[in-house]
Write a protein that holds these residues in place. Structure first.
Motif, PDB file in Angstrom:
ATOM      1  N   LEU A  63       0.809  -1.314  -0.154  1.00 54.60           N
ATOM      2  CA  LEU A  63       0.218   0.247   0.439  1.00 54.60           C
ATOM      3  C   LEU A  63       1.383   1.167  -0.044  1.00 54.60           C
ATOM      4  CD1 LEU A  63      -2.851  -1.181   2.333  1.00 54.60           C
ATOM      5  CD2 LEU A  63      -3.101  -0.641  -0.066  1.00 54.60           C
ATOM      6  N   ARG A  64       1.817   0.902   0.859  1.00 55.39           N
ATOM      7  CA  ARG A  64       3.361   2.973   0.596  1.00 55.39           C
ATOM      8  C   ARG A  64       3.636   2.536  -0.928  1.00 55.39           C
ATOM      9  NH1 ARG A  64       5.401   0.531   5.389  1.00 55.39           N
ATOM     10  NH2 ARG A  64       4.310   0.883   7.490  1.00 55.39           N
ATOM     11  N   ALA A  65       4.200   1.463  -1.344  1.00 56.96           N
ATOM     12  CA  ALA A  65       4.530   1.799  -2.468  1.00 56.96           C
ATOM     13  C   ALA A  65       3.479   2.053  -3.524  1.00 56.96           C
ATOM     14  CB  ALA A  65       4.830   0.266  -2.970  1.00 56.96           C
ATOM     15  N   GLN A  66       2.157   1.490  -3.688  1.00 57.32           N
ATOM     16  CA  GLN A  66       0.677   2.452  -4.097  1.00 57.32           C
ATOM     17  C   GLN A  66       0.699   3.554  -4.307  1.00 57.32           C
ATOM     18  OE1 GLN A  66      -1.382  -0.534  -6.490  1.00 57.32           O
ATOM     19  NE2 GLN A  66      -1.048   1.434  -7.275  1.00 57.32           N
ATOM     20  N   LEU A  67       0.849   4.122  -2.872  1.00 64.32           N
ATOM     21  CA  LEU A  67       0.518   5.705  -2.768  1.00 64.32           C
ATOM     22  C   LEU A  67       1.464   6.555  -3.444  1.00 64.32           C
ATOM     23  CD1 LEU A  67      -0.065   5.881   1.031  1.00 64.32           C
ATOM     24  CD2 LEU A  67      -1.921   6.807  -1.131  1.00 64.32           C
ATOM     25  N   LEU A 116      -6.788  -5.675  -3.922  1.00 68.58           N
ATOM     26  CA  LEU A 116      -7.867  -4.837  -5.172  1.00 68.58           C
ATOM     27  C   LEU A 116      -9.482  -5.948  -5.287  1.00 68.58           C
ATOM     28  CD1 LEU A 116      -5.741  -4.760  -8.829  1.00 68.58           C
ATOM     29  CD2 LEU A 116      -6.365  -3.093  -6.742  1.00 68.58           C
ATOM     30  N   GLU A 117      -8.975  -7.034  -4.308  1.00 66.78           N
ATOM     31  CA  GLU A 117     -10.261  -7.871  -4.188  1.00 66.78           C
ATOM     32  C   GLU A 117     -10.966  -7.595  -2.887  1.00 66.78           C
ATOM     33  OE1 GLU A 117      -8.635 -12.116  -4.760  1.00 66.78           O
ATOM     34  OE2 GLU A 117      -8.287 -11.935  -6.987  1.00 66.78           O
ATOM     35  N   ARG A 331      -5.861   2.508 -15.530  1.00 66.26           N
ATOM     36  CA  ARG A 331      -5.356   1.581 -15.895  1.00 66.26           C
ATOM     37  C   ARG A 331      -5.678   0.313 -15.821  1.00 66.26           C
ATOM     38  NH1 ARG A 331      -1.556   6.242 -14.272  1.00 66.26           N
ATOM     39  NH2 ARG A 331      -1.263   3.784 -12.524  1.00 66.26           N
ATOM     40  N   HIS A 332      -6.877  -0.102 -15.458  1.00 68.09           N
ATOM     41  CA  HIS A 332      -7.403  -1.188 -15.145  1.00 68.09           C
ATOM     42  C   HIS A 332      -8.387  -1.497 -15.408  1.00 68.09           C
ATOM     43  CE1 HIS A 332      -4.180  -0.446 -11.605  1.00 68.09           C
ATOM     44  NE2 HIS A 332      -4.407  -1.546 -10.573  1.00 68.09           N
ATOM     45  N   ARG A 333      -8.820  -2.693 -16.029  1.00 70.39           N
ATOM     46  CA  ARG A 333     -10.311  -2.730 -16.130  1.00 70.39           C
ATOM     47  C   ARG A 333     -11.173  -3.429 -15.462  1.00 70.39           C
ATOM     48  NH1 ARG A 333      -7.230  -5.555 -21.446  1.00 70.39           N
ATOM     49  NH2 ARG A 333      -6.994  -3.705 -22.764  1.00 70.39           N
ATOM     50  N   ASP A 339     -12.373   1.116  -9.109  1.00 72.35           N
ATOM     51  CA  ASP A 339     -13.577   2.209  -8.006  1.00 72.35           C
ATOM     52  C   ASP A 339     -12.643   1.649  -6.572  1.00 72.35           C
ATOM     53  OD1 ASP A 339     -15.269   2.440  -5.625  1.00 72.35           O
ATOM     54  OD2 ASP A 339     -15.537   1.328  -5.514  1.00 72.35           O
ATOM     55  N   TRP A 340     -11.811   0.666  -6.984  1.00 74.88           N
ATOM     56  CA  TRP A 340     -11.273   0.630  -5.962  1.00 74.88           C
ATOM     57  C   TRP A 340      -9.339   1.221  -5.895  1.00 74.88           C
ATOM     58  CZ3 TRP A 340      -5.682   0.030  -4.822  1.00 74.88           C
ATOM     59  CH2 TRP A 340      -5.507  -1.045  -3.229  1.00 74.88           C
ATOM     60  N   MET A 341      -8.804   1.477  -7.390  1.00 76.51           N
ATOM     61  CA  MET A 341      -7.681   2.766  -7.185  1.00 76.51           C
ATOM     62  C   MET A 341      -8.523   4.151  -7.930  1.00 76.51           C
ATOM     63  SD  MET A 341      -5.809   1.023  -7.982  1.00 76.51           S
ATOM     64  CE  MET A 341      -3.776   2.154  -8.092  1.00 76.51           C
ATOM     65  N   PHE A 342      -9.886   4.279  -8.366  1.00 80.01           N
ATOM     66  CA  PHE A 342     -10.176   5.774  -7.676  1.00 80.01           C
ATOM     67  C   PHE A 342     -10.294   5.904  -6.244  1.00 80.01           C
ATOM     68  CE2 PHE A 342     -13.532   9.019  -7.555  1.00 80.01           C
ATOM     69  CZ  PHE A 342     -13.155   9.726  -8.596  1.00 80.01           C
ATOM     70  N   THR A 343     -10.853   5.126  -5.303  1.00 82.54           N
ATOM     71  CA  THR A 343     -11.341   5.078  -3.855  1.00 82.54           C
ATOM     72  C   THR A 343      -9.629   5.557  -3.360  1.00 82.54           C
ATOM     73  OG1 THR A 343     -12.924   3.932  -3.702  1.00 82.54           O
ATOM     74  CG2 THR A 343     -11.899   4.857  -1.876  1.00 82.54           C
TER      75      THR A 343
END
Length: 365
Positions: A63-67, A116-117, A331-333, A339-343
């Motif tokens: 999660l830190r890397a995603q941030l 993501l799930e 970049r996701h389908r 919704d996960w990435m947007f949130t």
């Protein structure tokens, strides 16, 4: 005397990433807030992983890397891993020592997909909002709603008829030539083969129609922090439908106000808001057939004018999400992943805003 341009490797290194990051670096307060939230989410992480087997990448580091990818506009996981390999600041923020190996890009992606799930992004955003509420930075009475189009990761060539069973062999399997001239295409008769959840939509009349999602926000009016988000199918009523869902999550039992643009000035939306004890402070659409659903009982109050000014701050959120977080084209389908990435990007935006509020001088009493 001129120095020698020769690099000699040291046998041992006694410097940690903590020592190399300056004390007033902007990422330090963000790291502190993130660490507090990740400690609260630790019990939820335990339920997502088996108790036996080979240890995977810690979810906290994922999660830190995603941030970091969102905060520094890194366009791909592969480039993120490359940056983390030689960037001491990235290693410090994620929690890696200088000698720790960096993950392979595919390993990072597969481990990240487990998050993501789950409802980790919603919970993470909720915890961020909770921190802001504890510091008194959010309003519990006045909000704004709006939506925007997020271009899907699918080309126009993938938007093909639903009922066609046979296709001629492509002239180029990698990038076939497709001619849509003279063909009537709509979401009722066509669908994207690569992303079926994406719908053909356009921002306004005369604009190009693209496969898109509808990204929607609920923002409080005190400091412009995002309270809730929701990705919806890009239909004609997506913004109003998503707004009703997000307004149900507003804390408290008192009456609140919600600002919005002319697209929310419909009799149905105004009626639903009032049934939920929400005062609709939406802009009047005087050109609408039948007139505006907002009458003088609402516009006569000074708070209506304040809401109309404050609601424009939601565009700042959309601007940051599309330019800095690179969500202008996702970049996701699939609706769930988008919704996960947007949130999660909304949580990153709030962390930046909260860092700025923390550093702002306290006004004199």
């Amino acid at each position: 005397m001129r120095g020698s341009d020769q690099q000699q490797s040291h046998v041992f290194s006694y410097l940690s990433p903590e020592q190399r990051v300056r004390k007033d670096h902007p990422l330090r307060p963000i790291r502190t807030m993130v660490d507090d939230i990740l400690k609260q989410l630790s019990p939820q992480f335990n339920k997502m992983y088996a108790k036996v087997g080979r240890p995977s990448i810690p979810p906290e580091q994922l999660l830190r890397a995603q941030l970091l990818q969102l905060l520094y506009s890194v366009r791909s996981e592969r480039l993120l891993m490359e940056e983390m390999d030689y960037n001491i600041l990235f290693r410090w923020f994620v929690g890696l020592n200088l000698d720790d190996p960096v993950w392979d890009a595919t390993v990072f992606t597969k481990n990240r997909d487990r998050l993501l799930e789950a409802e980790v992004a919603k919970e993470f955003l909720s915890r961020v909002v909770g921190q802001a509420r504890e510091k008194g930075w959010t309003s519990d009475e006045h909000f704004s709603v709006d939506g925007t189009l997020l271009e899907a990761w699918a080309s126009g060539k993938s938007f093909q008829p639903k009922n066609r069973k046979s296709w001629p062999p492509p002239d180029d399997p990698g990038n076939p030539t497709v001619d849509f001239r003279g063909e009537q295409r709509s979401n009722r008769t066509h669908a994207s083969k690569s992303d079926p959840d994406a719908l053909l939509a356009r921002k306004s009349k005369g604009k190009e129609a693209k496969l898109s999602y509808s990204g929607n926000l609920l923002v409080e009016n005190r400091n412009g922090l995002i309270m809730s988000s929701l990705v919806w199918e890009a239909t004609g009523t997506a913004e109003r439908d998503a707004a009703m869902v997000m307004l149900q999550e507003v804390p408290g039992i008192g009456r609140v106000t919600v600002g919005g643009d002319k697209g929310f000035d419909t009799a149905e939306f105004v009626r639903e808001c009032r049934s939920m004890r929400v005062t609709p402070h939406v802009a009047q659409n005087l050109a609408r057939r039948g007139g505006s659903a907002i009458d003088g009982r609402t516009t006569q109050h000074s708070s209506y004018g304040v809401s109309q000014k404050k609601r424009k701050r939601i565009e700042e959120c959309f601007g940051w999400l599309k330019t800095i977080a690179l969500l202008r084209k996702v970049r996701h389908r699939g609706t769930l992943k988008v919704d996960w990435m947007f949130t999660f990007a909304c949580a990153a935006y709030n962390l930046v805003r909260m860092r700025n509020l923390m550093a702002a001088p306290i006004p004199a009493q």
